[in-house]
Design a protein around this motif. Structure first.
Motif, PDB file in Angstrom:
ATOM      1  N   ASN A 126     -18.993 -16.378 -10.008  1.00 45.76           N
ATOM      2  CA  ASN A 126     -19.494 -16.654  -8.665  1.00 45.76           C
ATOM      3  C   ASN A 126     -20.544 -17.761  -8.689  1.00 45.76           C
ATOM      4  OD1 ASN A 126     -20.060 -16.282  -5.856  1.00 45.76           O
ATOM      5  ND2 ASN A 126     -19.492 -14.149  -6.032  1.00 45.76           N
ATOM      6  N   CYS A 179     -23.144 -16.241 -11.924  1.00 42.07           N
ATOM      7  CA  CYS A 179     -23.116 -14.805 -11.644  1.00 42.07           C
ATOM      8  C   CYS A 179     -21.752 -14.217 -11.995  1.00 42.07           C
ATOM      9  CB  CYS A 179     -23.424 -14.534 -10.173  1.00 42.07           C
ATOM     10  SG  CYS A 179     -25.095 -15.000  -9.675  1.00 42.07           S
ATOM     11  N   GLU A 180     -21.767 -13.070 -12.647  1.00 36.52           N
ATOM     12  CA  GLU A 180     -20.561 -12.294 -12.899  1.00 36.52           C
ATOM     13  C   GLU A 180     -20.626 -11.095 -11.963  1.00 36.52           C
ATOM     14  OE1 GLU A 180     -17.772 -10.894 -16.639  1.00 36.52           O
ATOM     15  OE2 GLU A 180     -19.923 -11.141 -16.968  1.00 36.52           O
ATOM     16  N   THR A 181     -20.035 -11.258 -10.801  1.00 38.69           N
ATOM     17  CA  THR A 181     -20.264 -10.344  -9.686  1.00 38.69           C
ATOM     18  C   THR A 181     -19.913  -8.902 -10.008  1.00 38.69           C
ATOM     19  OG1 THR A 181     -19.913 -12.116  -8.082  1.00 38.69           O
ATOM     20  CG2 THR A 181     -19.646  -9.873  -7.288  1.00 38.69           C
ATOM     21  N   ASN A 222     -22.308  -7.088 -12.406  1.00 38.54           N
ATOM     22  CA  ASN A 222     -23.694  -6.953 -11.954  1.00 38.54           C
ATOM     23  C   ASN A 222     -24.682  -7.696 -12.854  1.00 38.54           C
ATOM     24  OD1 ASN A 222     -22.432  -4.991 -10.264  1.00 38.54           O
ATOM     25  ND2 ASN A 222     -22.792  -3.431 -11.822  1.00 38.54           N
ATOM     26  N   MET A 281     -24.081  -6.219  -6.540  1.00 39.47           N
ATOM     27  CA  MET A 281     -23.197  -7.284  -7.004  1.00 39.47           C
ATOM     28  C   MET A 281     -23.777  -8.648  -6.648  1.00 39.47           C
ATOM     29  SD  MET A 281     -19.430  -5.701  -6.131  1.00 39.47           S
ATOM     30  CE  MET A 281     -19.782  -5.416  -4.390  1.00 39.47           C
ATOM     31  N   PRO A 282     -24.130  -9.452  -7.654  1.00 45.18           N
ATOM     32  CA  PRO A 282     -24.711 -10.774  -7.376  1.00 45.18           C
ATOM     33  C   PRO A 282     -23.656 -11.744  -6.861  1.00 45.18           C
ATOM     34  CG  PRO A 282     -24.375 -10.498  -9.733  1.00 45.18           C
ATOM     35  CD  PRO A 282     -24.035  -9.178  -9.099  1.00 45.18           C
ATOM     36  N   ASP A 283     -24.032 -12.510  -5.867  1.00 45.95           N
ATOM     37  CA  ASP A 283     -23.133 -13.518  -5.306  1.00 45.95           C
ATOM     38  C   ASP A 283     -23.599 -14.899  -5.760  1.00 45.95           C
ATOM     39  OD1 ASP A 283     -21.587 -15.216  -3.585  1.00 45.95           O
ATOM     40  OD2 ASP A 283     -21.267 -13.527  -2.262  1.00 45.95           O
ATOM     41  N   ASN A 284     -24.372 -15.602  -4.967  1.00 44.07           N
ATOM     42  CA  ASN A 284     -24.850 -16.925  -5.366  1.00 44.07           C
ATOM     43  C   ASN A 284     -26.244 -16.850  -5.964  1.00 44.07           C
ATOM     44  OD1 ASN A 284     -22.524 -18.215  -4.661  1.00 44.07           O
ATOM     45  ND2 ASN A 284     -23.303 -19.094  -2.763  1.00 44.07           N
ATOM     46  N   LEU A 319     -27.732 -10.290  -3.703  1.00 40.69           N
ATOM     47  CA  LEU A 319     -26.775  -9.208  -3.943  1.00 40.69           C
ATOM     48  C   LEU A 319     -25.941  -9.001  -2.687  1.00 40.69           C
ATOM     49  CD1 LEU A 319     -29.036  -6.642  -5.872  1.00 40.69           C
ATOM     50  CD2 LEU A 319     -27.812  -8.664  -6.730  1.00 40.69           C
ATOM     51  N   SER A 343     -16.954  -3.997   0.953  1.00 39.99           N
ATOM     52  CA  SER A 343     -18.346  -4.324   1.257  1.00 39.99           C
ATOM     53  C   SER A 343     -18.846  -3.543   2.471  1.00 39.99           C
ATOM     54  CB  SER A 343     -18.476  -5.822   1.504  1.00 39.99           C
ATOM     55  OG  SER A 343     -19.805  -6.181   1.762  1.00 39.99           O
ATOM     56  N   SER A 347     -25.180 -13.487   0.759  1.00 39.42           N
ATOM     57  CA  SER A 347     -24.458 -14.176  -0.306  1.00 39.42           C
ATOM     58  C   SER A 347     -25.302 -15.261  -0.964  1.00 39.42           C
ATOM     59  CB  SER A 347     -23.177 -14.810   0.254  1.00 39.42           C
ATOM     60  OG  SER A 347     -23.498 -15.752   1.269  1.00 39.42           O
TER      61      SER A 347
END
Length: 528
Positions: free
Chosen positions: A230, A244-246, A249, A274-277, A290, A352, A388
């Motif tokens: 991501n 990021c590896e969504t 985590n 979950m990390p986005d940008n 997240l 989500s 995001s």
């Protein structure tokens, strides 16, 4: 006899269903082309220390509420101007001191009827300004583009349908660019498109980190097997790049220079969502947004299904087959109803939304240059959700989202304390660590004691002063003239105490600011 026959019938039906499901799971060649293995999910970090719950995000505002859809990413070239990527393939410019002017400056795709046709109209996910001043746009379906935001002209840098190192990119996600113009980008999945993101979520990792060389027009794969690659962010010195590896985590560091060049390592892991940008915080650290925050229920479900690869494989194949049925019907008889249903079957948005149903908790994690968590911005009121991307532009933080119909914003410039209805405004000169929540508390105190009836006397304190006396002397005279003014000064001191401001310090600063009569005339009203 009838009961025995019914039991036999039920057993036969159960066996038939089990055989059919077993064939679906084990028969090769059934789409999608993905692998499934057992996985372990680490426990997330507890919400304590820098991650302790707070309500800083509840002070945020909404820009263009109800007028836009999916402001996923943000880029800026000026403190009073931002560019935002939207559903429908549009790039929106928002500008002005209050960011209240807006205009569509470019469209990546040809347009479509709605989000369910995003593979036609495009879905821009990542924005960055290139060294030449043009805007780089990573479109999930259509590829990498460069756009002149002043003229609207666009150019495609490479065709996303072409194979790169044996696999076709399926989700062009985020980008960053170095001083030489090399573009680093994430391919979130090589087994599914964005609208079918649930496949990547339930299957084994297939994402990648790549580098595009604009001189040779070639791509190089830097990292493979990332579970939804991501957000991408270069370090200030460009010695390494973070991504990021969504679905795991965490944030990974890939070294570009030095003795570790070409190696990867975990920068931060066990994030509570979950990390986005990921973006720079302008102080050498980073904001990690997240997109979804785990509840206790969702953590348990993830732990269970992670250890059941055959169940995940069965679910994905059944959903894919269902999707194919609706797609076939749409091709035979074009209509938006079956097209919409097909769009949602494997979409990540319902996942989500389900997380939001259990908790409105929203978190942005702040890291230092070494990957240590130093702060977090949180909210639980639903004011801003499913963030995001977090970007600092001027005195504001802006919060993007792939799903919201607004852009979040939070003022983080120098604090200003205002006594409502009394005409008193004091500039503290602080660069606050997001003190909007403190201002809310101050306003509550003011409301409790708003029975003061000395509006006219207060106005006498803050009216334009054409003499040479300091603000401190004016206030002293007012105190002697009216008991109501004394009550007001007590109230003002109480407000200043909440913000850890000493009135004597403010008076000294004001006295220094009024050295000349002319400066007092130009600035006294604003400073007070």
């Amino acid at each position: 006899m009838g009961l025995l026959w019914l039991c036999r019938r039920l057993v036969r039906i159960t066996v038939d269903i089990a055989v059919i499901l077993l064939i679906i799971v084990l028969l090769p060649g059934i789409p999608p082309d993905a692998s499934f293995t057992s996985t372990e999910h680490d426990e997330c970090l507890p919400l304590e220390g820098p991650l302790a719950k707070n309500n800083k995000l509840d002070a945020a505002d909404r820009i263009m509420d109800g007028k836009i859809v999916g402001p996923e990413s943000i880029a800026s070239r000026d403190p009073e101007e931002i560019f935002v990527s939207l559903h429908g393939g549009k790039i929106l410019r928002i500008w002005g001191p209050k960011f209240d002017h807006f205009k569509i400056v470019a469209s990546i795709g040809p347009g479509c009827d709605g989000p369910w046709q995003e593979k036609v109209c495009g879905r821009p996910l990542g924005l960055r300004f290139a060294p030449d001043g043009r805007l780089l746009v990573a479109d999930s379906y259509l590829g990498l583009f460069v756009v002149d935001v002043d003229t609207g002209e666009k150019e495609q840098l490479f065709d996303i349908s072409q194979e790169i190192d044996g696999a076709v990119p399926k989700i062009l996600d985020d980008i960053d660019v170095d001083a030489e113009g090399n573009i680093y980008w994430s391919d979130a999945s090589t087994v599914c498109t964005l609208e079918d993101g649930l496949v990547e979520f339930l299957s084994d990792p297939s994402g990648r980190l790549l580098r595009f060389d604009p001189k040779t027009k070639s791509n190089t794969v830097l990292v493979k097997n990332v579970h939804f690659a991501n957000g991408v962010q270069l370090s200030p010195d460009h010695e390494f790049i973070l991504f990021c590896e969504t679905f795991k985590n965490r944030v990974i560091r890939y070294w570009l220079k030095g003795p570790k060049a070409g190696q990867t390592e975990v920068f931060v892991d066990r994030l509570p969502g979950m990390p986005d940008n990921i973006r720079s915080n302008k102080n050498g650290g980073y904001y990690v947004s997240l997109i979804g925050v785990y509840s206790e229920f969702s953590r348990k479900i993830n732990g269970i299904i992670g250890k059941l690869p055959l169940l995940r494989k069965l679910a994905v194949r059944l959903l894919t087959m269902t999707r194919l049925v609706f797609d076939s019907f749409t091709r035979i008889y074009p209509n938006q109803y079956t097209e919409r249903i097909a769009y949602w079957i494997l979409n990540l948005h319902p996942i989500s939304q389900a997380q939001t149903h259990f908790s409105n908790l929203t978190i942005v994690v702040e890291l230092d240059a070494q990957g240590n968590i130093i702060n977090s911005l949180q909210g639980n009121s639903g004011k801003v959700l499913q963030i995001s991307e977090t970007d600092r532009v001027g005195n504001y933080l802006f919060f993007g989202s792939p799903y919201n119909k607004y852009l979040g914003s939070l003022y983080v410039g120098p604090s200003v304390i205002e006594v409502e209805g009394k005409g008193v405004k004091i500039k503290t000169g602080k660069e606050p660590a997001l003190q909007r929540e403190e201002q809310v508390n101050k306003k509550e105190i003011i409301k409790e004691e708003k029975d003061l009836s000395s509006d006219e006397n207060v106005q006498e304190i803050v009216q334009e002063d054409r003499g040479e006396e300091s603000a401190y002397k004016k206030i002293g005279k007012a105190e002697k003239q009216s008991e109501e003014i004394k009550e007001h000064m007590k109230l003002k001191q109480k407000v200043e105490h909440v913000a850890d401001i000493k009135i004597n310090d403010i008076v000294e600063k004001e006295a220094a600011a009024v050295e000349s009569k002319e400066k007092l005339e130009n600035t006294e009203k604003e400073e007070l």
